[in-house]
Each structure stands twice: as structure tokens, then as C-alpha cells.
Scaffold this active site. Structure first.
Site, short mmCIF file in Angstrom:
data_model
loop_
_atom_site.label_atom_id
_atom_site.label_comp_id
_atom_site.label_asym_id
_atom_site.label_seq_id
_atom_site.Cartn_x
_atom_site.Cartn_y
_atom_site.Cartn_z
N GLU A 58 0.84 -1.21 0.00
CA GLU A 58 0.00 0.00 0.00
C GLU A 58 0.87 1.25 0.00
O GLU A 58 1.87 1.33 0.71
CB GLU A 58 -0.91 0.01 1.23
N ASP A 202 -10.76 8.64 -22.23
CA ASP A 202 -10.74 7.23 -21.83
C ASP A 202 -10.33 6.44 -23.07
O ASP A 202 -11.14 6.17 -23.95
CB ASP A 202 -12.12 6.81 -21.33
N THR A 228 -7.35 1.12 -19.86
CA THR A 228 -7.06 -0.24 -19.43
C THR A 228 -5.72 -0.62 -20.05
O THR A 228 -5.23 0.06 -20.96
CB THR A 228 -8.12 -1.24 -19.93
C1 LIG Z 1 -13.17 -1.63 -21.20
C2 LIG Z 1 -13.45 -0.21 -20.88
C3 LIG Z 1 -13.50 0.24 -19.57
C4 LIG Z 1 -13.54 -0.67 -18.37
O1 LIG Z 1 -12.55 -1.55 -18.21
P1 LIG Z 1 -12.73 -2.81 -17.24
O2 LIG Z 1 -11.33 -3.24 -17.09
O3 LIG Z 1 -13.61 -3.77 -17.97
O4 LIG Z 1 -13.34 -2.33 -15.97
C5 LIG Z 1 -13.66 1.60 -19.35
N1 LIG Z 1 -13.77 2.45 -20.37
C6 LIG Z 1 -13.77 2.04 -21.65
C7 LIG Z 1 -13.90 3.04 -22.73
C8 LIG Z 1 -13.61 0.69 -21.94
O5 LIG Z 1 -13.63 0.30 -23.21
#
Ligand SMILES: *Cc1c(COP(=O)(O)O)cnc(C)c1O
Length: 420
Positions: A58, A202, A228
Site C-alpha cells: 500500500e 478514456d 485499461t
Molecule cells: C473496457 C473499458 C472500460 C472498463 O474496463 P474494465 O477493465 O472492464 O473495468 C472503461 N472504459 C472504456 C472506454 C472501456 O472500453
């Protein structure tokens, strides 16, 4: 056989080892076209399956709450340094457990419950965590959502600007899970600046394309970048948050201690390995091949009479719109699966069917590109898809089994990392 070998596991727990072998073989024999999936390298597999899973740490490198970080600190520092170098950012946090928790950390860092936030609606291609109603992000914030144009399936920036000016969101999310076109980060940034919102990119789906130079980077436009690590970036399941110095502290505090406890150090190591791979020239080749394959496949599908959302693709994914066919996305995805082609059913913008049985099927080329397939095989893939859709309409299972055998035969010539 799974690689690394499961010798001890097979002795200790044959039932579980058998299931893992089965999944490895399935991945080997299937044309995996789920747009968010990939094959990690054997190096990534090895790094994630190590004693690093035993360790609690942590905190952040140099500021931990537990002793014994002599090797963990440099591992996390390596992952951070590589993330900064691959994406050209000032700050990177490699601890988020996955994409959804990473996005929650963004909200925690930049907003308070009840604040207005803005993202693309889920049925239009956005992600659950961009404020969709069933998500915590839709329940805990006042979410306003933008769409795509009905005519061409593209983001309508006049609408984005109108909503932003009217609603004054604290955060604007750009990016999504079923967007087949280039995301115009400069345009989003202009609107965010105008309404004093923080623009978040994102890039979960396209991180590998950005790292490989096959999609424009949000750096310099979005103040915060969430991704991710396991989709086109081809690392282990995990996530990262990146930003300029301005938001660094708030993001770090939101991840830990805001939302998480100890980081998953085996995953951090896998991320470091994947980012090392992403900095190599071969990765650029891979990223451009992913896009070239998607374009070739889109052309071949259009030739065979399919409608594609937005009329094609700029990236790794294609959204088949089956509205004009006498069948929905779910039975088609099922038929494709029987035919050895793994996809997912998906809503299309302005879908006339229900979310659990929508009109679309989402296709992606990252995994088959990692396997080594190129443009020359895409007409064959489109042919299989076309035959499988016809077979699904006629309920002809024999055709699906024939296609599955043809798929297996093709894939036998393309090695899979993690399987020998
Ligand atoms: C896949 C995805 C996520 C979430 O990822 P997880 O690892 O499945 O929680 C968030 N934002 C976008 C745009 C994604 O494609």
C-alpha cells in the site's frame, strides 16, 4: 499445451488445470474478434504468474505502509517510467485494478457526488462508467449524455457543445467501447475549455493504437487520460491513469487511499513488460496492421452487403448493423461462436431492438492481428461471417460446423502466445 507449462497445477488440481488447458485450446482454435480482447505475450504471462502476488505494498514507491519493498518499488517505478515514455505524459499511476475503478478514481479526484458530469451514452458507443444510469457513475453524479448523429453515426460536436454550455459539467469524458472512428480530442478540448470542464480521454480501447502511432494521441488536449492495459495495449488486465502535473496528486490520492488498498504487484510487473514491448518498432507495425486489417475487413463486409455503423472504420473495430437483415445481433453472435468466430452482440445507435437482443455485432481485429493474420485473409474472414449470418437465418448448424473446421485449419498455421 498451455505455456508456461502447468505441470505442478496439473498434479495439485487436475480439475482446474483441465479447465485452463481447455480455455487455452479454445483460444488457439477460435478466431477471437471481441474488440476489447487480445493475446498477451508469453513474457507478460510469465511476469503476471510470479511471487509478486504475495506482496503487500500500500502506498507509492518510496512512501509505503509496509516493509520489504526493495524489489517492488523499482518494479512499479519501471512501469511508471515506461508509461510516461510510451505515452509522453508527465505523470502515470499504474495501480488501478481495472478500467472501471480507474474511472471511479477520476470522478473521486475531480468531482463530488451530485456534480454534473458528461459522457457518451452507452447505446451510442460510450462506456457504462461514463455516466450510464445503471452504473455508480450514473447513480452518484448528475450525468448528461451526448449521442451520435442518426445519419452517419458520428459524434455531433454541435450537440456536445450545446449540452456542455447548458449543463456546465465538471468533467467531460471522451472515448468509448463501440466507436469505430477516430476520436477528435482537440475538438473535445476546445469545448471543455469553453465551459471550464476537465476533459478526460478514456483510451481503454485504443491505447495500443495510440502507443503504436495508429491513432492520434490525446496528450496535450485531455488533462486526464484513463486506460485499461489489456485491450489493444496487449498487457495484463489492469489500468492506468495519466495526466499533467496539475492533476497528479489528486489522481494518486483517489486511487490510494481513496478507492483501493494494496496494488496488484504481479499485474504491475506485467504492465511494465507490456509497456516495454509497446516501445519497440514491432509494436508500431502491429498497431498499424490492426487498423489495416479492420479497414480490409470492413471493405470486404460492405462488398458482401453488410451495413456498418458510420459506414466503415478508422480503428480496430467494426459495428455490424443487422437492422436490414431478418435477424438480431444475439442469434448472429451465437451462430458465429459455433462457427469458431468469437464476437459480442451490441446495440447500434438508435437501435430499434432491446439491449438484451440488439441489432448489432461488434467485431475487432486486435487479437487476430497478434496471431499474425493480415489484409489478405480478411476477405476469407468476411466470407465466413457472411456464410454464418445466412446459416443463422436458415438455422443451418451444419454450415456453422463446417466454418469452424475451416477456421481451425487456418489458425493452425498461426502460433498463439501461451500455447504450444
Ligand atoms: C473496457 C473499458 C472500460 C472498463 O474496463 P474494465 O477493465 O472492464 O473495468 C472503461 N472504459 C472504456 C472506454 C472501456 O472500453
Amino acid at each position: 499445451m498451455h505455456v508456461p507449462a502447468l505441470n505442478v497445477l496439473t498434479q495439485a488440481d487436475p480439475e482446474l488445470a483441465g479447465l485452463i488447458q481447455g480455455e487455452a485450446e479454445r483460444q488457439h482454435d477460435t478466431l477471437r474478434m471481441i474488440a476489447s480482447e487480445n493475446y498477451v505475450s508469453q513474457a507478460v504471462l510469465e511476469a503476471t504468474g510470479t511471487v509478486l502476488t504475495n506482496k503487500y505494498s500500500e502506498g507509492y514507491p518510496g512512501k509505503r505502509y509496509y516493509e520489504g519493498q526493495k524489489f517492488i518499488d523499482p518494479i512499479e517505478e519501471l512501469a511508471i517510467a515506461r508509461a510516461k515514455s510510451v505515452f509522453g505524459v508527465d505523470h502515470a499511476n499504474v495501480q488501478p485494478y481495472s478500467g472501471s475503478p480507474a474511472n471511479l478514481a477520476v470522478y473521486m479526484a475531480l468531482a463530488k457526488p451530485g456534480d454534473t458530469i458528461m459522457g457518451m451514452a452507452l447505446p451510442m458507443g460510450g462506456h457504462l462508467t461514463h455516466g450510464w444510469s445503471v452504473s455508480a457513475t450514473g447513480a452518484w453524479f448528475r450525468a448528461v449524455q451526448y449521442t451520435v448523429r442518426r445519419e452517419d453515426g458520428r459524434i455531433d460536436f454541435d450537440e456536445v457543445r450545446d449540452i456542455a454550455l447548458r449543463e456546465r459539467p465538471k468533467i467531460i469524458f471522451s472515448g468509448g467501447t463501440a466507436i469505430p472512428r477516430t476520436i477528435d480530442f482537440p475538438r473535445f478540448a476546445e469545448i471543455a475549455r469553453e465551459v471550464d470542464a476537465v476533459l478526460v480521454a478514456d483510451i481503454a480501447h485504443i491505447a495500443g493504437l495510440i502507443a503504436g502511432g495508429a491513432h492520434p494521441s490525446p496528450v496535450g488536449h485531455a488533462e486526464v487520460i484513463s486506460t485499461t492495459t489489456h485491450k489493444t495495449l496487449r498487457g495484463p488486465r489492469g489500468a492506468m491513469l495519466m495526466s499533467d502535473e496539475k492533476h497528479a496528486k489528486a489522481l494518486d490520492k483517489a486511487v490510494f487511499p481513496g478507492l483501493q488498498g494494496g496494488p496488484h504487484n504481479h499485474t504491475t510487473a506485467g504492465i511494465a513488460v507490456a509497456l516495454g514491448e509497446a516501445s519497440k518498432p514491432e509494436f508500431r507495425t502491429y498497431a498499424h496492421q490492426v487498423v489495416a486489417n479492420a479497414r480490409a475487413l470492413a471493405d470486404a463486409l460492405i462488398e458482401r452487403g453488410f451495413d456498418l455503423v458510420s459506414g466503415g472504420t478508422d480503428n480496430h473495430l467494426i459495428l455490424l448493423d443487422l437492422t436490414s437483415k431478418s435477424i438480431g445481433g444475439k442469434p448472429v453472435a451465437r451462430a458465429l461462436d459455433r462457427a469458431g468466430i468469437e464476437t459480442n452482440y451490441n446495440t447500434v445507435p438508435y437501435d430499434t431492438r432491446k439491449p438484451f437482443d440488439p441489432s448489432g455485432v461488434r467485431l475487432g481485429t486486435p487479437a487476430l492481428t497478434t496471431r499474425g493474420l493480415t489484409e489478405s485473409q480478411m476477405p476469407q474472414v468476411a466470407d465466413w461471417i457472411s456464410r454464418a449470418v445466412d446459416a443463422a437465418i436458415k438455422d443451418d448448424e451444419a454450415v456453422l460446423d463446417t466454418i469452424a473446421a475451416e477456421v481451425r485449419e487456418l489458425l493452425a498455421g498461426y502460433p498463439m502466445p501461451g500455447w504450444h
